[in-house]
Motif scaffolding. Sequence first.
Motif, PDB file in Angstrom:
ATOM      1  N   GLU A  99       0.817  -1.208   0.000  1.00  0.00           N
ATOM      2  CA  GLU A  99       0.000   0.000   0.000  1.00  0.00           C
ATOM      3  C   GLU A  99       0.851   1.258   0.000  1.00  0.00           C
ATOM      4  OE1 GLU A  99      -3.518   2.112   2.725  1.00  0.00           O
ATOM      5  OE2 GLU A  99      -2.629   0.187   3.323  1.00  0.00           O
ATOM      6  N   THR A 119       2.490   2.364  -3.343  1.00  0.00           N
ATOM      7  CA  THR A 119       1.623   2.996  -4.348  1.00  0.00           C
ATOM      8  C   THR A 119       1.203   4.408  -3.939  1.00  0.00           C
ATOM      9  OG1 THR A 119      -0.357   2.010  -3.335  1.00  0.00           O
ATOM     10  CG2 THR A 119       0.739   0.756  -5.093  1.00  0.00           C
ATOM     11  N   ALA A 120       1.726   4.916  -2.831  1.00  0.00           N
ATOM     12  CA  ALA A 120       1.357   6.242  -2.354  1.00  0.00           C
ATOM     13  C   ALA A 120       1.913   7.332  -3.272  1.00  0.00           C
ATOM     14  CB  ALA A 120       1.859   6.446  -0.927  1.00  0.00           C
ATOM     15  N   GLN A 121       1.305   8.496  -3.190  1.00  0.00           N
ATOM     16  CA  GLN A 121       1.679   9.598  -4.076  1.00  0.00           C
ATOM     17  C   GLN A 121       3.106  10.077  -3.831  1.00  0.00           C
ATOM     18  OE1 GLN A 121      -0.391  10.724  -6.572  1.00  0.00           O
ATOM     19  NE2 GLN A 121       1.432  11.832  -7.271  1.00  0.00           N
ATOM     20  N   TYR A 122       3.530  10.140  -2.559  1.00  0.00           N
ATOM     21  CA  TYR A 122       4.873  10.648  -2.278  1.00  0.00           C
ATOM     22  C   TYR A 122       5.955   9.681  -2.762  1.00  0.00           C
ATOM     23  CZ  TYR A 122       4.956   7.574   1.855  1.00  0.00           C
ATOM     24  OH  TYR A 122       4.929   6.504   2.700  1.00  0.00           O
ATOM     25  N   ARG A 145       5.618   7.884  -5.567  1.00  0.00           N
ATOM     26  CA  ARG A 145       5.667   8.154  -7.001  1.00  0.00           C
ATOM     27  C   ARG A 145       6.446   9.446  -7.278  1.00  0.00           C
ATOM     28  NH1 ARG A 145      -0.736   7.035  -8.493  1.00  0.00           N
ATOM     29  NH2 ARG A 145      -0.746   4.789  -7.989  1.00  0.00           N
ATOM     30  N   THR A 146       6.250  10.439  -6.438  1.00  0.00           N
ATOM     31  CA  THR A 146       6.985  11.691  -6.605  1.00  0.00           C
ATOM     32  C   THR A 146       8.489  11.473  -6.442  1.00  0.00           C
ATOM     33  OG1 THR A 146       5.084  12.926  -5.737  1.00  0.00           O
ATOM     34  CG2 THR A 146       7.213  14.052  -5.761  1.00  0.00           C
ATOM     35  N   ARG A 194      10.104   8.743  -7.027  1.00  0.00           N
ATOM     36  CA  ARG A 194      10.589   8.037  -8.213  1.00  0.00           C
ATOM     37  C   ARG A 194      10.785   9.000  -9.385  1.00  0.00           C
ATOM     38  NH1 ARG A 194       7.055   2.383  -8.543  1.00  0.00           N
ATOM     39  NH2 ARG A 194       8.114   1.302  -6.818  1.00  0.00           N
TER      40      ARG A 194
END
Length: 348
Positions: A240, A243-246, A248-249, A251
């Motif tokens: 979980e 897959t969080a937004q931070y 992805r940021t 990456r």
Amino acid sequence: MGLFILRRLGVMLVTALCLTFIVFWLTNLYPNLEKLAKTQGNFRMSDEAVTSYLGNRGYLEPLPVKFAQWLGVAPGWVTQKEDGTATGRCFSADVPVEDRRNFCGVLQGDWGQSTVFKEDVSVIVATRLALTGKLMIWVLILMVPMALLIGVLAGMREGTKLDRSLSTVSIMSTATPEYVSGVIFIAVFTSSAFGLKWFKGSATSAMENATFENFFLPVLTISLYGMGYIARMTRASMAEVMTAQYIRTARLKGVSFGNIVMKHALRNALIAPFTVIMLQIPWLLNGVVIVETLFNYKGFGWVLVQAASNNDIELLLAVSVVSVFVVLLTQLISDVGYVFLNPRIRIS
């Protein structure tokens, strides 16, 4: 935080008193008392003899009075004999009058006498609790790192072959009861038939001197059973978080995958497993009955079985109180630790 802890301690105290009173009421039901009288006296005792036995030992007092005496907040019962002497909960007939105590309960450190082992209950519980504590420490040392490693690796690579393989191992370990894996380990690793006589099938000698040879199998048996559940929780939490937004940021900014996992994802992923790990401690305390019996390791779980099967009321009460205290204490530690791990939680 201080006010939060004080409130939780107050709730713990009330909960402990309520649960202890329920256990006290169940153990002091008349059929149990009648069985105790006949076990200590004669199985052919008449009803009048049973009533006399119980009455002379304070068992027929009203339940609130007995509970207060057991806690040590009410004077203990006193029975006058025909010859003019007296015996009581807090003293025997040969104790001088000036040396007799009126209060002798849990608050005074007097847990009573075991009717089976003929020893002070406090000594028995302390000895057996120390043995199970030693077992619990080594189980946690082996189980927690293994479970976290499997869960993190599986959650990092969700949907890959590695994830499916590690998830299968976790499910198999949890689905296999301790008495099955324990028997298999004893048959394989202690029998010369397989050529793998590496360990001892009994952990009795580990009570005095624990070694790798006589202590590893019970530790491994318990660890494998508890490892799967923690690993699955860690895997779900890690998947979980990844897959969080931070994440992805991070990456997109070009942060290496290793730094993303170690610096950003791991701490947040361990919040939920931390609670699960803390809840394993009460399970280890009372749930190792099968393993302790299988490997003949006479710890806290073994004493619990002996007290229940032999209707040892005083010992059973002490074991129950310790179990309740450990459960409530671990929950308090879990709540406080959850606040520190998750800074988004604020306590007013």
